[in-house]
Design a protein around this motif. Structure first.
Motif, short mmCIF file in Angstrom:
data_model
loop_
_atom_site.label_atom_id
_atom_site.label_comp_id
_atom_site.label_asym_id
_atom_site.label_seq_id
_atom_site.Cartn_x
_atom_site.Cartn_y
_atom_site.Cartn_z
N PRO A 393 0.85 -1.19 0.00
CA PRO A 393 0.00 0.00 0.00
C PRO A 393 0.89 1.24 0.00
N GLY A 394 0.44 2.31 -0.65
CA GLY A 394 1.21 3.55 -0.67
C GLY A 394 1.07 4.29 0.64
N ARG A 395 1.77 5.43 0.73
CA ARG A 395 1.70 6.18 1.99
C ARG A 395 0.33 6.82 2.20
N LYS A 396 -0.27 7.24 1.09
CA LYS A 396 -1.58 7.89 1.21
C LYS A 396 -2.68 6.84 1.09
N GLU A 397 -3.81 7.13 1.75
CA GLU A 397 -4.99 6.27 1.71
C GLU A 397 -5.40 5.98 0.26
N GLY A 398 -5.66 4.72 -0.05
CA GLY A 398 -6.14 4.37 -1.39
C GLY A 398 -5.05 4.26 -2.43
N LEU A 400 -1.40 2.73 -4.02
CA LEU A 400 -0.55 1.55 -4.07
C LEU A 400 0.84 1.98 -4.50
N SER A 401 1.83 1.16 -4.14
CA SER A 401 3.18 1.49 -4.53
C SER A 401 3.87 0.26 -5.10
N GLY A 402 4.64 0.47 -6.14
CA GLY A 402 5.31 -0.67 -6.78
C GLY A 402 6.46 -0.20 -7.64
N LYS A 403 6.96 -1.09 -8.48
CA LYS A 403 8.11 -0.76 -9.33
C LYS A 403 7.76 -0.98 -10.80
N SER A 404 8.24 -0.07 -11.62
CA SER A 404 8.10 -0.25 -13.06
C SER A 404 9.16 -1.23 -13.52
N GLU A 405 9.10 -1.61 -14.80
CA GLU A 405 10.13 -2.49 -15.34
C GLU A 405 11.50 -1.84 -15.26
N TYR A 406 11.52 -0.50 -15.24
CA TYR A 406 12.79 0.24 -15.18
C TYR A 406 13.26 0.48 -13.75
N LEU A 407 12.61 -0.17 -12.81
CA LEU A 407 12.93 -0.09 -11.39
C LEU A 407 12.61 1.26 -10.75
N ALA A 409 10.32 3.62 -8.62
CA ALA A 409 9.21 3.48 -7.67
C ALA A 409 8.04 4.27 -8.24
N VAL A 410 6.86 3.64 -8.30
CA VAL A 410 5.67 4.30 -8.86
C VAL A 410 4.52 4.22 -7.84
N HIS A 411 3.85 5.36 -7.65
CA HIS A 411 2.66 5.38 -6.79
C HIS A 411 1.45 5.71 -7.64
N CYS A 412 0.33 5.07 -7.33
CA CYS A 412 -0.92 5.49 -7.98
C CYS A 412 -2.10 4.99 -7.16
N ASP A 413 -3.25 5.63 -7.37
CA ASP A 413 -4.46 5.18 -6.70
C ASP A 413 -4.90 3.86 -7.31
N GLY A 414 -5.37 2.95 -6.48
CA GLY A 414 -5.81 1.68 -7.03
C GLY A 414 -6.32 0.77 -5.93
N PRO A 415 -7.06 -0.27 -6.32
CA PRO A 415 -7.63 -1.20 -5.33
C PRO A 415 -6.56 -2.15 -4.77
N GLU A 416 -6.73 -2.49 -3.49
CA GLU A 416 -5.74 -3.38 -2.84
C GLU A 416 -5.62 -4.72 -3.54
N ALA A 417 -6.68 -5.09 -4.27
CA ALA A 417 -6.66 -6.37 -4.97
C ALA A 417 -5.51 -6.43 -5.97
N LEU A 418 -4.97 -5.26 -6.33
CA LEU A 418 -3.85 -5.25 -7.29
C LEU A 418 -2.50 -5.56 -6.65
#
Ligand code: SAH
Ligand code: SF4
Ligand code: F3S
Length: 443
Positions: A393-398, A400-407, A409-418
């Motif tokens: 989960p990202g720092r802000k409510e709602g 998510l945080s992850g990594k692109s193929e280029y490593l 760090a990317v944040h965006c709004d999205g459902p936890e199911a992702l």
């Protein structure tokens, strides 16, 4: 049932230490230790340490010193020092820090159960051998049912390169590659527990030459290609590589192996041939640049990162300028630069050092060039759609945080199911160390 003893692990240094810390926690787990998040809650504290620069080693001693009040309040508290400082300083740690019960090097931690028996008897234990047996064979299986979607997997250890500034060949020993069969088994096992991305680790990972499944010896490219056949494993990375071990088949894999991610950490250390020679790097700035051209020809969108040392003994302003020129020519998406730190026992430690103020000033100049390149790479991502593996989960409510193929760090709004899934994200903004995006397709 007796309550589980509590273990707190603190890891310094490189990703190989992160991997080793997990393995040590598992080994101690089989001895009834359960991991906790704070030193205060622990019955045993394990520091897995790094010796690469003086600051790294000193940090370990100051952090150790800070455990004194805890130790005073809980005299039964066990304190262990593992990793590269343990290997390099051994006995000295027991002498300098009377609270320490156990010093264990990076090649002997599979013996922790026996060592702990001695510690429990009140002995102080030191084991920094380079044993014949393979520690990985003796380690218990990771039995945790679930874990995050990314994992490290050590495939190779040690280094035979002996760069004149570096402690790794002394703290980790000679190059050893693990057999492909075990690595593939470990990778499959990780995938069944939810892992989608594996980073293959080695101090000199592209020098990998392990026993293959066909009795022959496999290089890293072959290992990557076999891993890529594992269903459910979507991404493969590897780190850290040496330019001289970047063989043709590995370069080709960057072009035709879809699961191999377009990010490569390929340290060059300096842009000056005089300094590279003094560093015993055995490549030139020119050969490095030609190599980068070949890798980029195979994979044009590759994001490169590197390591640099400034203020190496004998480095002149012209040598340093050559480093700035190389950085300008290559264009790094990320890079790490360090002020030279003399390490006891290495050949360069005998040489006259560059004035500290001069070295500091050079470090700043290099770092601002690198930061500008990093920013440019990130800004170049705006408007592009990247695939993000969502890790937490990202720092802000709602968010998510992850990594692109280029490593990145990317944040965006999205459902936890992702979480644990890969989804396309359009990049809309950049921060200093991350990107913000929006999901392009709702799942
Ligand atoms: N095996 C890798 C990395 C080893 S350590 C490689 O060959 O590149 C990570 C980085 O620490 C190195 O790339 C180098 O830039 C830096 N480093 C190693 N020894 C150092 C020293 N004595 N002083 C300053 N930086 C050092
Ligand atoms: Fe150290 Fe050089 Fe080996 Fe890298 S290649 S670990 S810098 S000796
Ligand atoms: Fe440090 Fe040892 Fe890694 S010295 S960088 S922890 S190999």
């Amino acid at each position: 049932m007796t309550e589980a003893k509590k273990l707190y692990v603190k890891t310094f240094g490189c990703q190989m230490n992160v991997y080793d810390s997990e393995r040590m926690a598992e080994t101690l787990g089989a001895q009834g230790y359960e991991q906790v998040d704070t030193a205060e809650a622990a019955d045993m504290i394990l520091f897995n340490t790094c010796h690469i620069r003086e600051k790294a080693a000193e940090k370990m001693y100051s952090d150790l010193g800070r455990l004194k009040p805890l130790h005073d309040a809980k005299p039964d508290l066990k304190i262990a020092v593992a990793g590269c400082v343990a290997q390099a300083e051994g006995e000295e740690i027991l002498r300098r820090q009377p609270m320490v019960d156990l010093v264990v090097g990076p090649q002997t931690y599979h013996r922790l159960p026996t060592m702990m028996q001695a510690v429990d008897r009140g002995e102080r234990v030191l084991d920094t051998d380079f044993p014949e047996e393979d520690k990985f064979v003796h380690l218990p299986q990771d039995r945790r049912p679930m874990r995050g979607p990314t994992a490290f997997l050590t495939v190779q250890e040690g280094c035979d390169k002996f760069c004149s500034f570096c402690v790794v060949p002394y703290t980790r020993g000679a190059e050893v590659s693990r057999p492909a069969e075990r690595l593939l088994r470990e990778a499959r096992d990780l995938v069944t527990r939810g892992v989608r991305e594996i980073t293959l680790l080695g101090q000199n990972v592209n020098a990998y030459h392990g026993a293959g499944l066909d009795r022959g010896e496999w290089g890293l490219a072959r290992l990557v290609r076999e891993m890529a056949r594992i269903d459910g494993l979507d991404r493969i990375r590897y780190t850290t590589s040496h330019p001289n071990d970047m063989e043709d088949d590995l370069i080709a894999a960057h072009g035709d192996c879809e699961k191999l991610m377009p990010y490569l950490h390929l340290p060059v250390q300096s842009g000056s041939d005089t300094i590279l020679k003094a560093m015993n790097r055995k490549h030139t700035a020119e050969s490095y640049i030609r190599l980068i051209e070949r890798i980029r020809a195979a994979r044009p969108d590759l994001v490169l990162s590197g390591d640099f040392i400034v203020g190496f003994p004998g480095e002149t302003e012209a040598d340093f300028q050559a480093t700035l020129d190389l950085v300008a020519e290559v264009g790094y998406g990320a890079a790490y630069s360090f002020k030279y730190s003399a390490r006891p026992g290495t050949p360069a430690a005998e040489r006259a050092i560059v004035d500290a103020d001069v070295a500091d000033e050079r470090l700043q100049r290099l770092q601002s060039l690198i930061t500008a390149q990093q920013r440019a790479t990130q800004e170049g991502m705006i408007g592009r759609v990247v695939n993000v593996l969502f890790e937490k989960p990202g720092r802000k409510e709602g968010q998510l945080s992850g990594k692109s193929e280029y490593l990145h760090a990317v944040h965006c709004d999205g459902p936890e199911a992702l979480l644990g899934q890969i989804a396309p994200v359009e990049i809309i903004a950049t921060q200093s160390n991350s990107l913000t995006g929006r999901l392009t397709a709702q799942p």
